[in-house]
Design a protein around this motif. Structure first.
Motif, PDB file in Angstrom:
ATOM      1  N   ASP A   6     -25.911  11.211   0.747  1.00 23.54           N
ATOM      2  CA  ASP A   6     -26.183  10.322  -0.368  1.00 23.54           C
ATOM      3  C   ASP A   6     -24.903  10.093  -1.157  1.00 23.54           C
ATOM      4  N   ASN A   7     -23.958  10.984  -0.948  1.00 18.08           N
ATOM      5  CA  ASN A   7     -22.703  10.960  -1.688  1.00 18.08           C
ATOM      6  C   ASN A   7     -21.560  10.414  -0.838  1.00 18.08           C
ATOM      7  N   LYS A   8     -21.881   9.550   0.122  1.00 16.47           N
ATOM      8  CA  LYS A   8     -20.855   9.005   1.015  1.00 16.47           C
ATOM      9  C   LYS A   8     -19.729   8.337   0.250  1.00 16.47           C
ATOM     10  N   LYS A   9     -20.114   7.517  -0.724  1.00 14.74           N
ATOM     11  CA  LYS A   9     -19.099   6.798  -1.503  1.00 14.74           C
ATOM     12  C   LYS A   9     -18.179   7.780  -2.230  1.00 14.74           C
ATOM     13  N   ALA A  10     -18.751   8.874  -2.727  1.00 12.19           N
ATOM     14  CA  ALA A  10     -17.938   9.863  -3.439  1.00 12.19           C
ATOM     15  C   ALA A  10     -16.935  10.514  -2.491  1.00 12.19           C
ATOM     16  N   ILE A  11     -17.354  10.755  -1.245  1.00  9.09           N
ATOM     17  CA  ILE A  11     -16.447  11.352  -0.256  1.00  9.09           C
ATOM     18  C   ILE A  11     -15.305  10.385   0.059  1.00  9.09           C
ATOM     19  N   ILE A  12     -15.662   9.116   0.301  1.00  6.77           N
ATOM     20  CA  ILE A  12     -14.641   8.106   0.581  1.00  6.77           C
ATOM     21  C   ILE A  12     -13.689   7.968  -0.608  1.00  6.77           C
ATOM     22  N   ASP A  13     -14.259   7.949  -1.825  1.00  7.79           N
ATOM     23  CA  ASP A  13     -13.426   7.846  -3.033  1.00  7.79           C
ATOM     24  C   ASP A  13     -12.489   9.044  -3.161  1.00  7.79           C
ATOM     25  N   PHE A  14     -13.002  10.217  -2.793  1.00  4.73           N
ATOM     26  CA  PHE A  14     -12.184  11.433  -2.869  1.00  4.73           C
ATOM     27  C   PHE A  14     -11.002  11.348  -1.909  1.00  4.73           C
ATOM     28  N   ILE A  15     -11.264  10.889  -0.684  1.00  6.43           N
ATOM     29  CA  ILE A  15     -10.189  10.762   0.305  1.00  6.43           C
ATOM     30  C   ILE A  15      -9.206   9.673  -0.117  1.00  6.43           C
ATOM     31  N   THR A  16      -9.728   8.553  -0.635  1.00 14.45           N
ATOM     32  CA  THR A  16      -8.868   7.456  -1.093  1.00 14.45           C
ATOM     33  C   THR A  16      -7.977   7.898  -2.253  1.00 14.45           C
ATOM     34  N   LYS A  17      -8.589   8.644  -3.176  1.00 16.90           N
ATOM     35  CA  LYS A  17      -7.850   9.144  -4.341  1.00 16.90           C
ATOM     36  C   LYS A  17      -6.698  10.058  -3.906  1.00 16.90           C
ATOM     37  N   ASN A  18      -6.943  10.794  -2.823  1.00 23.69           N
ATOM     38  CA  ASN A  18      -5.933  11.734  -2.311  1.00 23.69           C
ATOM     39  C   ASN A  18      -5.277  11.191  -1.029  1.00 23.69           C
ATOM     40  N   LYS A  19      -5.116   9.873  -0.999  1.00 23.63           N
ATOM     41  CA  LYS A  19      -4.611   9.199   0.214  1.00 23.63           C
ATOM     42  C   LYS A  19      -3.258   9.745   0.676  1.00 23.63           C
ATOM     43  N   VAL A  20      -2.349   9.942  -0.256  1.00 21.18           N
ATOM     44  CA  VAL A  20      -1.018  10.426   0.104  1.00 21.18           C
ATOM     45  C   VAL A  20      -1.102  11.807   0.745  1.00 21.18           C
ATOM     46  N   SER A  21      -1.907  12.682   0.151  1.00 21.97           N
ATOM     47  CA  SER A  21      -2.077  14.032   0.701  1.00 21.97           C
ATOM     48  C   SER A  21      -2.780  13.988   2.045  1.00 21.97           C
ATOM     49  N   PHE A  22      -3.754  13.074   2.155  1.00 21.48           N
ATOM     50  CA  PHE A  22      -4.492  12.928   3.415  1.00 21.48           C
ATOM     51  C   PHE A  22      -3.539  12.524   4.543  1.00 21.48           C
ATOM     52  N   GLU A  23      -2.696  11.528   4.282  1.00 22.12           N
ATOM     53  CA  GLU A  23      -1.768  11.044   5.307  1.00 22.12           C
ATOM     54  C   GLU A  23      -0.718  12.107   5.659  1.00 22.12           C
ATOM     55  N   LYS A  24      -0.285  12.834   4.636  1.00 25.82           N
ATOM     56  CA  LYS A  24       0.696  13.893   4.878  1.00 25.82           C
ATOM     57  C   LYS A  24       0.094  14.983   5.765  1.00 25.82           C
ATOM     58  N   LYS A  25      -1.151  15.358   5.479  1.00 25.82           N
ATOM     59  CA  LYS A  25      -1.849  16.373   6.282  1.00 25.82           C
ATOM     60  C   LYS A  25      -2.063  15.860   7.709  1.00 25.82           C
ATOM     61  N   LEU A  26      -2.451  14.596   7.814  1.00 22.96           N
ATOM     62  CA  LEU A  26      -2.704  13.992   9.121  1.00 22.96           C
ATOM     63  C   LEU A  26      -1.440  13.995   9.978  1.00 22.96           C
ATOM     64  N   LEU A  27      -0.333  13.603   9.395  1.00 22.03           N
ATOM     65  CA  LEU A  27       0.930  13.566  10.132  1.00 22.03           C
ATOM     66  C   LEU A  27       1.392  14.966  10.530  1.00 22.03           C
ATOM     67  N   SER A  28       1.079  15.948   9.710  1.00 24.39           N
ATOM     68  CA  SER A  28       1.448  17.326  10.052  1.00 24.39           C
ATOM     69  C   SER A  28       0.584  17.870  11.187  1.00 24.39           C
ATOM     70  N   GLU A  29      -0.618  17.321  11.328  1.00 26.76           N
ATOM     71  CA  GLU A  29      -1.529  17.753  12.401  1.00 26.76           C
ATOM     72  C   GLU A  29      -1.185  17.086  13.730  1.00 26.76           C
ATOM     73  N   ALA A  30      -0.535  15.920  13.646  1.00 29.51           N
ATOM     74  CA  ALA A  30      -0.192  15.172  14.867  1.00 29.51           C
ATOM     75  C   ALA A  30       1.323  15.037  14.955  1.00 29.51           C
ATOM     76  N   VAL A  31       1.983  16.115  15.261  1.00 29.02           N
ATOM     77  CA  VAL A  31       3.447  16.159  15.234  1.00 29.02           C
ATOM     78  C   VAL A  31       4.077  15.174  16.214  1.00 29.02           C
ATOM     79  N   ASN A  32       3.574  15.136  17.440  1.00 24.43           N
ATOM     80  CA  ASN A  32       4.160  14.264  18.455  1.00 24.43           C
ATOM     81  C   ASN A  32       3.976  12.793  18.110  1.00 24.43           C
ATOM     82  N   VAL A  33       2.797  12.456  17.602  1.00 22.63           N
ATOM     83  CA  VAL A  33       2.511  11.063  17.244  1.00 22.63           C
ATOM     84  C   VAL A  33       3.326  10.653  16.022  1.00 22.63           C
ATOM     85  N   ALA A  34       3.474  11.570  15.081  1.00 24.07           N
ATOM     86  CA  ALA A  34       4.232  11.273  13.857  1.00 24.07           C
ATOM     87  C   ALA A  34       5.646  10.801  14.185  1.00 24.07           C
TER      88      ALA A  34
END
Length: 275
Positions: A6-34
């Protein structure tokens, strides 16, 4: 799980709000692709970070329709630009891990966190969605590649069946190499189409480059000669080699009732040019 979804929008908003951290974490998880992210953008005009954002939204919102369509588009794009599949797999698995890292952080900030049962159900739903994306992506990629290979093979086979006009009504068809059922189908299509297209009245089929044919291929060739006759065209066969003739004799097959047979292509062409 109802509270969480029921809180889908809140989850999306949370990830969007922390977009920079999300992308940084994502790139650290995919070293070869980065390391290749700019190369992929340049080569295929594919923005991996932007596409990751779309995938996360579809997964969290359980938007199956858009997720499936997006996976198909991605499969075609990666196939078109011959991008490395291992990079895609690494990237999507990195997205999976990053989503869970941020969902864990999201849950910690909630006043009333999800129950264990709801959280495990959420895990199953999200993982199933990501697996569905990967499955659809690989099928789309494979289908595109198979279609491309078939088109290329058909083009090559058409080039291997060259109908060469030598006058307004006469053409030569020199056949070389091994002829299988697939190539014989191409030959049938090409010959009958070109007879109609170029108004060919005599087609000289040179078999001097063919040493052998399977029984079903010989039978198919027999039927093509019937088709040539039905098109109002005369078939002349040249260059029958001893090995093939012996095989036809033992099989009780002859081309004499379907076409005129001559010794060599050179003699035959000379005769038809003079005529």
């Amino acid at each position: 799980m109802e509270k969480t979804f029921d809180n889908k929008k809140a989850i999306i908003d949370f990830i969007t709000k922390n977009k920079v951290s999300f992308e940084k974490k994502l790139l650290s998880e995919a070293v070869n692709v980065a390391e290749k992210i700019n190369d992929i953008l340049k080569k295929g005009n594919i923005n991996l970070l932007k596409n990751a954002e779309r995938l996360v939204a579809y997964v969290v919102q359980t938007n199956e329709k858009d997720l499936t369509e997006f996976a198909k588009q991605e499969g075609i794009a990666w196939a078109q630009h011959a991008l490395t599949l291992s990079f895609k797999l690494e990237w999507v698995q990195a997205i999976r891990r990053t989503i869970w890292d941020f969902l864990f952080q999201f849950e910690k900030e909630q006043k009333y966190p999800s129950s264990h049962e709801d959280f495990f159900q959420l895990e199953k739903t999200i993982n199933d969605s990501i697996d569905q994306f990967l499955n659809t992506f690989f099928i789309s990629y494979s289908d595109y590649k198979d279609e491309l290979i078939n088109k290329q093979r058909k083009n090559v086979e058409h080039l291997s069946v060259p109908v060469i006009p030598i006058s307004q009504t006469t053409a030569i068809l020199p056949l070389v190499g091994f002829i299988d059922s697939y190539r014989m189908q191409t030959l049938e299509e090409k010959v009958l189409t070109d007879i109609s297209k170029f108004k060919i009245r005599t087609i000289i089929i040179d078999l001097s480059g063919i040493t052998d044919m399977d029984v079903d291929v010989i039978d198919h060739f027999h039927k093509i000669l019937d088709g040539i006759d039905m098109m109002g065209c005369k078939a002349v066969i040249t260059g029958l080699r001893a090995e093939l003739v012996r095989k036809m004799i033992h099989l009780g097959i002859s081309f004499n009732d379907k076409a005129e047979t001559k010794g060599t292509l050179q003699q035959t062409v000379k005769k038809f040019i003079i005529d």
